[in-house]
Scaffold this active site. Structure first.
Site, mmCIF file in Angstrom:
data_model
loop_
_atom_site.group_PDB
_atom_site.id
_atom_site.type_symbol
_atom_site.label_atom_id
_atom_site.label_comp_id
_atom_site.label_asym_id
_atom_site.label_seq_id
_atom_site.Cartn_x
_atom_site.Cartn_y
_atom_site.Cartn_z
ATOM 1 N N VAL A 16 13.975 65.890 -35.090
ATOM 2 C CA VAL A 16 13.047 65.628 -36.198
ATOM 3 C C VAL A 16 13.677 64.546 -37.067
ATOM 4 C CG1 VAL A 16 11.837 66.621 -38.158
ATOM 5 C CG2 VAL A 16 12.205 68.003 -36.098
ATOM 6 N N ASN B 180 17.606 58.988 -33.104
ATOM 7 C CA ASN B 180 17.890 58.310 -31.847
ATOM 8 C C ASN B 180 16.711 57.468 -31.371
ATOM 9 O OD1 ASN B 180 20.039 57.881 -30.080
ATOM 10 N ND2 ASN B 180 19.157 59.227 -28.539
ATOM 11 N N HIS C 93 -1.758 64.076 -3.798
ATOM 12 C CA HIS C 93 -1.904 62.700 -4.272
ATOM 13 C C HIS C 93 -1.081 61.698 -3.473
ATOM 14 C CE1 HIS C 93 -2.504 65.430 -7.813
ATOM 15 N NE2 HIS C 93 -3.617 64.727 -7.901
ATOM 16 N N CYS D 224 -0.954 68.432 -9.220
ATOM 17 C CA CYS D 224 -1.202 69.481 -8.240
ATOM 18 C C CYS D 224 -0.080 70.516 -8.309
ATOM 19 C CB CYS D 224 -1.292 68.890 -6.833
ATOM 20 S SG CYS D 224 0.212 68.030 -6.284
ATOM 21 N N HIS E 226 33.525 76.488 -4.219
ATOM 22 C CA HIS E 226 33.179 77.871 -4.524
ATOM 23 C C HIS E 226 32.107 78.404 -3.586
ATOM 24 C CE1 HIS E 226 34.709 76.549 -8.612
ATOM 25 N NE2 HIS E 226 35.401 77.672 -8.423
ATOM 26 N N CYS F 285 30.549 70.314 -8.920
ATOM 27 C CA CYS F 285 30.485 71.764 -9.002
ATOM 28 C C CYS F 285 29.513 72.194 -10.108
ATOM 29 C CB CYS F 285 31.878 72.339 -9.259
ATOM 30 S SG CYS F 285 31.941 74.139 -9.370
ATOM 31 N N CYS G 292 35.506 73.310 -9.835
ATOM 32 C CA CYS G 292 36.484 72.892 -8.836
ATOM 33 C C CYS G 292 36.507 71.366 -8.790
ATOM 34 C CB CYS G 292 36.137 73.476 -7.465
ATOM 35 S SG CYS G 292 34.538 72.923 -6.821
#
Length: 544
Positions: A2, A160, A449, A480, A495, A518, A526
């Site tokens: 905002v 921003n 589409h 869709c 992992h 990871c 990792c």
């Protein structure tokens, strides 16, 4: 986020709808401000992104953050999904609720002194002083422009969105430092920031879509030259920054302010700098007779039924004209193929139609070609209606594909990964369908589409939060039900879990490239790493 215009509008709503002198009967929420109970509401002020509500000697300071909002006298909702207000103020006759905001209690005297001292720097304030703002910018000689514009002690109210668009309008690279600019360039930077802030304010106040005025913010291509937008985290706080490497120069000496393109915005219209007459004016619309309610043609000076003179058209009191928002473009009407005799009143319509059977109407369900659908989307764009179509069509005629331009959908969620590659190695502009959410080159096409799908991220809480998937790229109203998990072909990390795709947001040769890493949180990851366009995964050592 905002930004200043949104906060200013919230302050105006309170000022116009909440009468002063009301007693604070009850206050609810996460924060306990019981000492305010019994105090009288004495006024409200805004400064940049801050809102101050005064209750005698004490005041409440509200910062709306990223998604904050405010409601006055909200209707009771039994919907369990309805958000709970952070603060709920019960006055004698009114209720004010704040959502997703930060609230603090301060002394009224301190708040008033702060507002008086900085009101001339507030981009949304009618007391804004461009000379004082220039002096404040010049004192930040060694800082980058992207940091200076977001500093609320220098330019209160700039967020921003305003930062990225104002830098684009100024023609400067976000990493340029203040000491590299001349006095004339600093003046131009402040002016462009102020102008876009006023455009932001006007669009929010009139419920006009601001995204149609974006040139770089959350776009895949530049709205001026159609070059691929560079996205990176830049500055002291690492804020997301969007800029065009062609239009925004890293060397300010190469920027000629007099040759910069002028944005066709509401700001130009406020100064009566209209580029053409493609937008209908009030006097060019059908008008209703005040006596017999007959709706007459725009060219009629008297009512066709009772000869009552046409009422005078009152000009808006605001310096901003609302023609661009309220009245549609009239330059794209279909040629009249029917002769109609209309007797239209405010309470009904009787129409006698004489059709020319020699002219066959076009089938309603005929599929649109990419070129026609592109022109239809441009016709709905205010920039197109106000003269921007001439520049866009000229650039499209220079070898740019019609399908390579499209404006982002208002309600479409923006994800920052993966962005289209814009590194120096393959620095080719984007081709094919362009949307606010970039689709990877190998993205599947939706079944209905046959358009490249867009990559999105699951934001709902659950086991799939953060997981990426492909969905139809059209807006919510026309898309869709195409759905496909994007990580089915992602490699596994050490992992034995599916990796996630990230995007390089640092400036350099790899900016915009996608890679697999990871999926665990930082600190628990990792050392797996793989470029998205590479083959087998490679491991990197910590610290490399």
């Amino acid at each position: 986020m905002v930004e200043g215009p949104g906060c200013t509008l919230n302050g105006e709503k309170i000022r116009s709808r909440i009468q002063k002198g009301q007693k604070l009967k009850e206050i609810r929420g996460r924060h306990v401000f019981s000492c305010l109970c019994g105090c009288l509401y004495t006024g409200v002020d805004t400064l940049g992104k801050e809102l101050f509500m005064y209750f005698g000697v004490r005041a409440l300071r509200v910062h709306f953050g990223m998604n904050g909002s405010m409601r006055i006298n909200p209707a009771e909702r039994k919907d369990r999904a309805a958000s709970i207000p952070v603060l709920e103020i019960h006055l004698t006759n009114d209720i004010v609720c704040f959502f997703d905001s930060t609230v603090e209690m301060r002394l009224t005297e301190d708040c008033e002194q702060r507002v008086q001292a900085m009101v001339s720097l507030d981009m949304c304030s009618p007391k804004f002083s461009i000379s004082q703002s220039e002096e404040a910018v010049k004192r930040q000689c060694s800082r980058m422009l992207c940091d200076v514009l977001l500093d609320q002690a220098i330019m209160p109210g700039v967020g921003n969105i305003i930062k990225n668009e104002a830098l684009f309008d100024s023609g400067f690279h976000p990493a340029v430092k203040v000491q590299q600019l001349t006095d004339e360039q600093i003046h131009h930077l402040v002016k462009m920031t102020r102008d876009f802030t006023l455009l932001f304010y006007k669009c929010r106040k009139s419920a006009s879509p601001l995204y149609k005025h974006y040139k770089v913010y959350k776009r895949s291509q530049c709205g001026q030259c159609f070059h691929v937008i560079t996205v990176c985290r830049l500055g002291d706080n690492g804020r997301m920054t969007y800029f065009c490497e062609r239009c925004q120069k890293g060397d300010p000496s190469k920027v000629d302010i007099s040759k910069l393109p002028v944005r066709n915005s509401l700001t130009n219209w406020a100064n009566n700098e209209r580029t053409n007459d493609n937008v209908a004016k009030k006097e060019e619309e059908d008008w209703a007779c005040q006596l017999c309610t007959l709706i007459n043609q725009p060219t009629a000076k008297n009512c066709d039924a009772c000869l009552t003179p046409r009422p005078e058209v009152k000009q808006p009191a605001s310096p901003f004209t609302t023609d661009l928002i309220k009245y549609p473009c009239t330059a794209f009407k279909k040629p009249q193929e029917e002769l109609k005799v209309n007797w239209r009143s405010a309470f009904g319509t009787s129409t006698l139609v004489f059709s020319d059977l020699s002219k066959k109407p076009k089938p309603v369900n005929s599929p649109l070609s990419p070129a026609s659908s592109h022109l239809n989307s441009l016709a709905a764009d205010p920039n197109y209606a106000s003269g921007g179509w001439q520049k866009q069509s000229a650039q499209l005629s220079n070898g740019e594909s019609l399908a390579s331009y499209s404006h982002p959908s208002k309600k479409m969620r923006i994800d920052h990964s993966p962005f289209l590659s814009n590194n120096a190695q393959n620095g080719t502009p984007n081709s094919g369908h362009s949307s606010s959410i970039s689709s990877s080159p190998s993205a599947p096409c939706c079944e209905s589409h046959r358009r490249p799908a867009v990559l999105r991220v699951v934001h709902k809480e659950g086991e799939n939060k953060g997981r990426q998937f492909y969905a139809c790229s059209l807006p919510r109203e026309t898309k869709c039900n195409f759905f496909e998990w994007a990580d089915l072909h992602f490699p596994f990390c050490h992992h034995s879990k599916r990796c996630v795709m990230r995007t390089v947001l640092k400036l350099g040769p790899n900016n915009g490239r996608n890679f697999y890493t990871c999926s665990h949180q930082r600190g628990k990851q990792c050392d797996f790493f793989q470029w998205a366009e590479n083959g087998p995964g490679v491991s990197i050592l910590p610290g490399c």
